[in-house]
Design an enzyme around this catalytic site. Structure first.
Site, PDB file in Angstrom:
ATOM      1  N   ASN A   9      37.467  55.256  26.733  1.00 12.92           N
ATOM      2  CA  ASN A   9      36.990  54.155  25.894  1.00 12.92           C
ATOM      3  C   ASN A   9      35.658  54.608  25.319  1.00 12.92           C
ATOM      4  O   ASN A   9      34.645  54.583  26.012  1.00 12.92           O
ATOM      5  CB  ASN A   9      36.822  52.880  26.729  1.00 12.92           C
ATOM      6  CG  ASN A   9      36.172  51.754  25.934  1.00 12.92           C
ATOM      7  OD1 ASN A   9      35.997  51.868  24.710  1.00 12.92           O
ATOM      8  ND2 ASN A   9      35.821  50.675  26.616  1.00 12.92           N
ATOM      9  N   GLU A  97      33.010  43.711  27.809  1.00 11.85           N
ATOM     10  CA  GLU A  97      32.018  43.600  26.725  1.00 11.85           C
ATOM     11  C   GLU A  97      32.509  42.647  25.648  1.00 11.85           C
ATOM     12  O   GLU A  97      31.704  41.920  25.043  1.00 11.85           O
ATOM     13  CB  GLU A  97      31.697  45.001  26.170  1.00 11.85           C
ATOM     14  CG  GLU A  97      30.860  45.791  27.185  1.00 11.85           C
ATOM     15  CD  GLU A  97      31.085  47.296  27.184  1.00 11.85           C
ATOM     16  OE1 GLU A  97      31.622  47.846  26.214  1.00 11.85           O
ATOM     17  OE2 GLU A  97      30.726  47.932  28.206  1.00 11.85           O
ATOM     18  N   GLU A 167      38.167  46.614  36.046  1.00 10.24           N
ATOM     19  CA  GLU A 167      36.827  47.113  35.772  1.00 10.24           C
ATOM     20  C   GLU A 167      35.804  46.117  36.307  1.00 10.24           C
ATOM     21  O   GLU A 167      35.494  45.119  35.628  1.00 10.24           O
ATOM     22  CB  GLU A 167      36.616  47.285  34.262  1.00 10.24           C
ATOM     23  CG  GLU A 167      37.564  48.252  33.614  1.00 10.24           C
ATOM     24  CD  GLU A 167      36.974  48.854  32.338  1.00 10.24           C
ATOM     25  OE1 GLU A 167      36.833  50.078  32.303  1.00 10.24           O
ATOM     26  OE2 GLU A 167      36.641  48.105  31.416  1.00 10.24           O
ATOM     27  N   GLY A 173      28.955  51.198  33.127  1.00  7.05           N
ATOM     28  CA  GLY A 173      27.762  51.750  32.503  1.00  7.05           C
ATOM     29  C   GLY A 173      26.531  51.726  33.386  1.00  7.05           C
ATOM     30  O   GLY A 173      25.416  51.938  32.912  1.00  7.05           O
ATOM     31  N   SER A 212      31.996  53.505  35.674  1.00  7.81           N
ATOM     32  CA  SER A 212      31.236  54.685  36.131  1.00  7.81           C
ATOM     33  C   SER A 212      32.122  55.727  36.812  1.00  7.81           C
ATOM     34  O   SER A 212      31.669  56.423  37.716  1.00  7.81           O
ATOM     35  CB  SER A 212      30.074  54.271  37.036  1.00  7.81           C
ATOM     36  OG  SER A 212      29.163  53.434  36.317  1.00  7.81           O
ATOM     37  N   GLY A 233      34.418  55.278  30.317  1.00  8.59           N
ATOM     38  CA  GLY A 233      33.465  55.033  29.240  1.00  8.59           C
ATOM     39  C   GLY A 233      32.639  56.279  28.974  1.00  8.59           C
ATOM     40  O   GLY A 233      33.095  57.238  28.355  1.00  8.59           O
TER      41      GLY A 233
HETATM   42  P1  13P Z   1      31.588  53.546  32.048  1.00  9.05           P
HETATM   43  O1  13P Z   1      32.601  54.608  32.456  1.00  9.05           O
HETATM   44  O2  13P Z   1      30.598  54.047  31.039  1.00  9.05           O
HETATM   45  O3  13P Z   1      30.990  52.854  33.202  1.00  9.05           O
HETATM   46  O4  13P Z   1      32.433  52.424  31.242  1.00  9.05           O
HETATM   47  C1  13P Z   1      33.581  51.941  31.811  1.00  9.05           C
HETATM   48  C2  13P Z   1      34.271  51.107  30.808  1.00  9.05           C
HETATM   49  O5  13P Z   1      33.795  50.071  30.386  1.00  9.05           O
HETATM   50  C3  13P Z   1      35.559  51.590  30.297  1.00  9.05           C
HETATM   51  O6  13P Z   1      36.201  50.618  29.549  1.00  9.05           O
END
Ligand code: 13P
Length: 250
Positions: A9, A97, A167, A173, A212, A233
């Site tokens: 993503n 998000e 998630e 993040g 993460s 992400g």
């Molecule tokens: P991160 O891997 O940056 O934590 O993001 C995860 C995410 O939101 C994937 O959709």
């Protein structure tokens, strides 16, 4: 039996130049990944570029959202039919998000789920709890509510034609990954909840972990029995990191 899926993503990142470099890099390493499906969910404007570079390769592409409507006066929206025309295999639906910054409710997410499937785009239904909800022991209730909203509108059979992504919002993040045991617990809950409606669907649907996930922690998370892949992400923007996660899956 469930083939792992590793999906990137990219969120709102990239330039024309960086997208080309990233996809070229992924393509040069993809032949070593034999036992996992790989996909990238890119910003809308880069979908034609992804389609051009990835057509006929082992890497699928998709979008990060989709309109719940078919067509019409919905300024700024992109329909599932449009995504299909540009070869998108997947669309993320209900990412945290989208839920928190753009107000996507459970009901809206469910409508987007239906819209994607209607056009043959596989929805990747994202679910997960906030930190405060986990601390209050609400994790399972939140995930159940989010799943139930989709099942209510789409029906349980539709879940078999989708992907679920767990998630935990506190892990997105933040560099704070759920432990493999924490992930497995919720993944098993999701599968058991689905099994109560339809055991075959529960056995076949892939449940990805996101939050993460990186090249260092992927193998352990992916070794959990109910973790069928990852939604990545930050680490999906780096060729070597993303490929190493894919290798950890298969
Ligand atoms: P991160 O891997 O940056 O934590 O993001 C995860 C995410 O939101 C994937 O959709």
């Amino acid at each position: 039996m469930r083939r792992p899926l590793i999906a990137g993503n990219w969120k709102m990142n990239g330039t024309r130049a960086s997208v080309r470099t990233l996809l070229d890099g992924l393509l040069s390493g993809i032949s070593s990944i034999k036992n996992a499906d790989v996909a990238v969910c890119v910003p809308y404007v880069f979908i034609p570029e992804a389609a051009q570079l990835l057509a006929g390769t082992a890497i699928a592409w998709g979008a990060q959202d989709v309109a719940k409507e078919e067509s019409g006066a919905y300024t700024g929206e992109v329909s599932a039919g449009m995504l299909k025309e540009f070869g998108c295999r997947y669309a993320l639906i209900g990412h945290s998000e989208r839920r928190s910054y753009y107000g996507d409710s459970d009901a809206v997410v469910a409508q987007k789920f239906v819209a994607a499937q209607k056009h043959g785009v596989t929805p990747v239904l994202c679910v997960g709890e906030l930190l405060a909800e986990r601390e209050q022991g609400q994790t399972e209730a939140v995930v159940e509510r989010q799943l139930a909203a989709a099942v209510k509108i789409a029906g349980i059979a539709a879940i078999a034609q989708s992907v679920i992504a767990y998630e935990p919002v506190w892990a997105i993040g933040t560099g704070k990954t759920a432990t493999p045991a924490q992930a497995q617990q919720v993944h098993a809950f999701i599968r058991n909840w689905l099994a109560a409606h339809d055991p075959a669907t529960a056995q076949s649907v892939r449940v990805l972990y996101g939050g993460s996930m990186n090249a260092a922690n992927a193998a352990e998370l992916l070794s959990q029995p109910d973790v069928d892949g990852g939604l990545i992400g930050g680490a999906s923007l780096k060729v070597d990191d993303f490929l190493n996660i894919c290798r950890a899956a298969g």
